[in-house]
Scaffold this active site. Structure first.
Site, PDB file in Angstrom:
ATOM      1  N   CYS A  30       0.820  -1.219   0.000  1.00 31.38           N
ATOM      2  CA  CYS A  30       0.000   0.000   0.000  1.00 31.38           C
ATOM      3  C   CYS A  30       0.849   1.263   0.000  1.00 31.38           C
ATOM      4  CB  CYS A  30      -0.953  -0.006   1.186  1.00 31.38           C
ATOM      5  SG  CYS A  30      -2.043  -1.435   1.176  1.00 31.38           S
ATOM      6  N   ILE A  81     -11.951  -0.020  -0.440  1.00 30.86           N
ATOM      7  CA  ILE A  81     -11.099  -0.120  -1.624  1.00 30.86           C
ATOM      8  C   ILE A  81     -11.770   0.634  -2.762  1.00 30.86           C
ATOM      9  CG2 ILE A  81     -10.173  -2.344  -0.900  1.00 30.86           C
ATOM     10  CD1 ILE A  81     -12.022  -3.411  -3.356  1.00 30.86           C
ATOM     11  N   LYS A  95     -10.050   6.586   4.639  1.00 27.65           N
ATOM     12  CA  LYS A  95     -11.352   6.176   5.156  1.00 27.65           C
ATOM     13  C   LYS A  95     -12.511   6.602   4.266  1.00 27.65           C
ATOM     14  CE  LYS A  95     -14.467   4.480   7.586  1.00 27.65           C
ATOM     15  NZ  LYS A  95     -15.178   4.356   6.279  1.00 27.65           N
ATOM     16  N   HIS A 143      -9.338   3.949  -0.736  1.00 30.17           N
ATOM     17  CA  HIS A 143      -8.001   3.365  -0.659  1.00 30.17           C
ATOM     18  C   HIS A 143      -7.754   2.392  -1.817  1.00 30.17           C
ATOM     19  CE1 HIS A 143      -4.307   1.898   0.869  1.00 30.17           C
ATOM     20  NE2 HIS A 143      -4.748   0.964   1.683  1.00 30.17           N
TER      21      HIS A 143
END
Lengths: 384, 384
Positions: free
Chosen positions: A83, A209, A328, A332
């Site tokens: 990430c 995601i 959040k 992401h």
């Protein structure tokens, strides 16, 4: 080592982009960054991505994208650090410009995740953890973070509801970011009542995601005054690692790589943490916000949740975080996230952050985390 | 931009290393390079790898290896450019040292391929090609190279047997390289009679996969005279790309990225092709040897096979290639190959190449290719 600045930024909305292919999503962000910079070319391309081999059956994203966006014959390569791939790609571009090897570098963070099932994505994300000693035990990535959060609550006596301000702030800020995945204001009541994922992490502790890409065009800082752009310099850039498996750490509640990379970045930039006007941190899970704030010196050990409870993380607080929605609520898309943080940091420093503008922001920090704190990359940007 | 030199090298034998895990293989090469350099640490680690997400379920190889080999808290990242991942990682390490960001960089190319079936490996290798427009049609990576070779033979009138010297030379040279996967001398008769893979590419045109790792420790060149090591400087380093899909190229028989990166490397190094004493090229398939030699100026267009037929590629020929066995006989652990080429180039320049030593070698070139010529990275090294 030459000073390097960001001349242009671009991003796509984070969403389920079933209408766009992997190359198309990256292209949108790349072209937007070049257009913002007022250029139609770059000497080299650095791509941050984690999952395309597993999800799209596509490797060699460097040549893949330089082909697609018409950077004919230019150097192009992919950088991967789970990430933290976006931040790692930025560092690669930064080194190439700083060393004088190229006069401009385009950096694109890209991830297309929603073409697969949730089960496939959970398995793919677990490749950020230790395959031999963590994943082999059946633990997922959210499971690993749940272990950390539970231990933190036990060790320091915080209740789950004490973490609510991190998610509430992120969701509130994302309301004013058109590129964010989620536009839903939430309350403490929503937070407490959310569906459990891996206790104590519930749905409102975890970042969603998505498919997305974000990009920046880097040039030597000396070039910018020749353009009409505001000079946004990269004054600190540092990467550090920790053990890949959490169980190998002396203290699983301390992000030592975050501490190390932040300290190095502060030194390079010649600033103290008190001079940081805002902090785009890596809130993949609310516990990660807390641990990052502590490791970077904004809160004492075990005291991170207090910053949220006292309103210090809001855009007009002492240390504003996730000002455009964070992982959040902005979302992401894992390998792209580090570049979204950079794009948003530049927006703040340009004064383009709309209703979540941090008043008078001149120095911003972005921190991108790979795995459960195994790779941590910190950048400090300054407007001048 | 600081000059950079190679202080130490290390490698594992290429083989089916079922007794060693991914991390163990990389560790062997990394420790060997540090031991050769006489150091027990490095400021940063750059890992070249293509397939670990697909084969080992492991991403984030940077943190993974720095953890394993004890480079605590150091920067560490993975670079991927298909079969050019090793060369791409070397360039990342080179930039970090050249820019002055670190005083030493360890670069490790690593691939563990033999844990999966041949079918899985064929599918994994195809991720180097264009998933949307090539692989979607069912063409494998060897199939793509077969299309190129067939077209080359048609266009320039060469017969299959004319390519034999490339494989024969590689196998002969590998006999004296203890790290090579294959130790089998072959003849024209063997070559012609070999089992067909994808016509006209037979088993002796194709390089064998394998498990392996190769590493080098980079430092500023100014540091070396303080040690007892011979100074092997990186005097040229350039990367270029071409379209990822072969059908998009104006001329599928011309490696334009090889031409571009070689030309740039010659310019940086201040040498002409005639000053190159030997050339570690990327002979994944015998046709690739021919195309590389032509693109880099060692043969006229369509004339590459002549260099083999006239004995000019042998260790005492005009332009020795694959002096330690090349991909064909040393083996091709894809993401590691670029670093094997560098290790072997250093061996030649140190005069440590045993019975395949190129007499008086002072300037060597290594060229690493990702995909069917989509990413090409050229390095020129010099002993002084």
């Amino acid at each position: 080592m030459r000073q390097v600045a960001i001349l242009g930024i671009g991003q796509t909305k984070i969403d389920e982009h079933w209408e766009l292919s992997l190359r198309e999503i990256g292209g949108v962000a790349a072209f937007a960054a070049m257009q913002d910079a007022g250029v139609d070319n770059a000497d080299a391309l650095f791509v941050g991505n984690m999952l395309s081999p597993l999800i799209s059956g596509q490797n060699q994203l460097g040549a893949f994208f330089s082909d697609w966006i018409g950077l004919w014959q230019k150097e192009s390569v992919k950088v991967e650090a789970a990430c933290a791939s976006g931040g790692a790609a930025l560092r690669a571009g930064l080194m190439a410009v700083a060393a004088g090897d190229v006069e401009s570098a385009l950096v694109v963070g890209i991830e297309k995740m929603t073409d697969k099932s949730g089960h496939d994505i959970t398995a793919a994300l677990a490749t950020a953890a230790d395959a031999d000693y963590e994943v082999e035990q059946g633990v997922s990535f959210v499971g690993l973070n749940a272990l950390i959060m539970r231990r933190y609550m036990h060790e320091y006596g915080w209740k789950h509801a004490d973490f609510a301000p991190f998610s509430i702030n992120a969701h509130a800020n994302a309301m004013h970011n058109p590129f964010a995945r989620l536009h839903e204001k939430i309350t403490v009541k929503d937070y407490v009542a959310a569906r459990m994922v891996a206790e104590p992490i519930n749905l409102l502790d975890a970042s969603p995601i998505g498919d997305g890409a974000a990009a920046a065009l880097l040039v030597p800082a000396s070039l910018i005054p020749l353009t009409n752009h505001r000079v946004i310099r990269i004054i600190g850039s540092a990467s550090a690692t920790d053990t890949i498996a959490i169980h190998s750490r002396k203290d699983p509640l301390w992000l030592s790589a975050a501490e190390k990379s932040a300290r190095k970045a502060y030194n390079q930039a010649g600033v103290t943490r008190d001079e940081i006007d805002f902090f785009e941190l890596h809130d993949a899970f609310s516990i990660m916000s807390v641990l990052s704030l502590e490791a970077c010196g904004f809160a004492a050990r075990g005291e991170g949740p207090r910053l949220g409870l006292e309103g210090k993380i809001d855009p007009d607080g002492k240390i504003p975080i996730t000002t455009r929605g964070g992982l959040k609520a902005r979302g992401h898309p894992v390998g792209a996230t580090g570049m979204y943080q950079i794009v948003e940091t530049v927006q703040q420093l340009r004064g383009d952050a709309d209703l979540t503008q941090v008043p008078g922001a001149r120095i911003g920090m972005a921190q991108n985390i790979g795995g459960s704190g195994a790779t941590v990359i910190t950048h400090i940007l300054k407007a001048s």
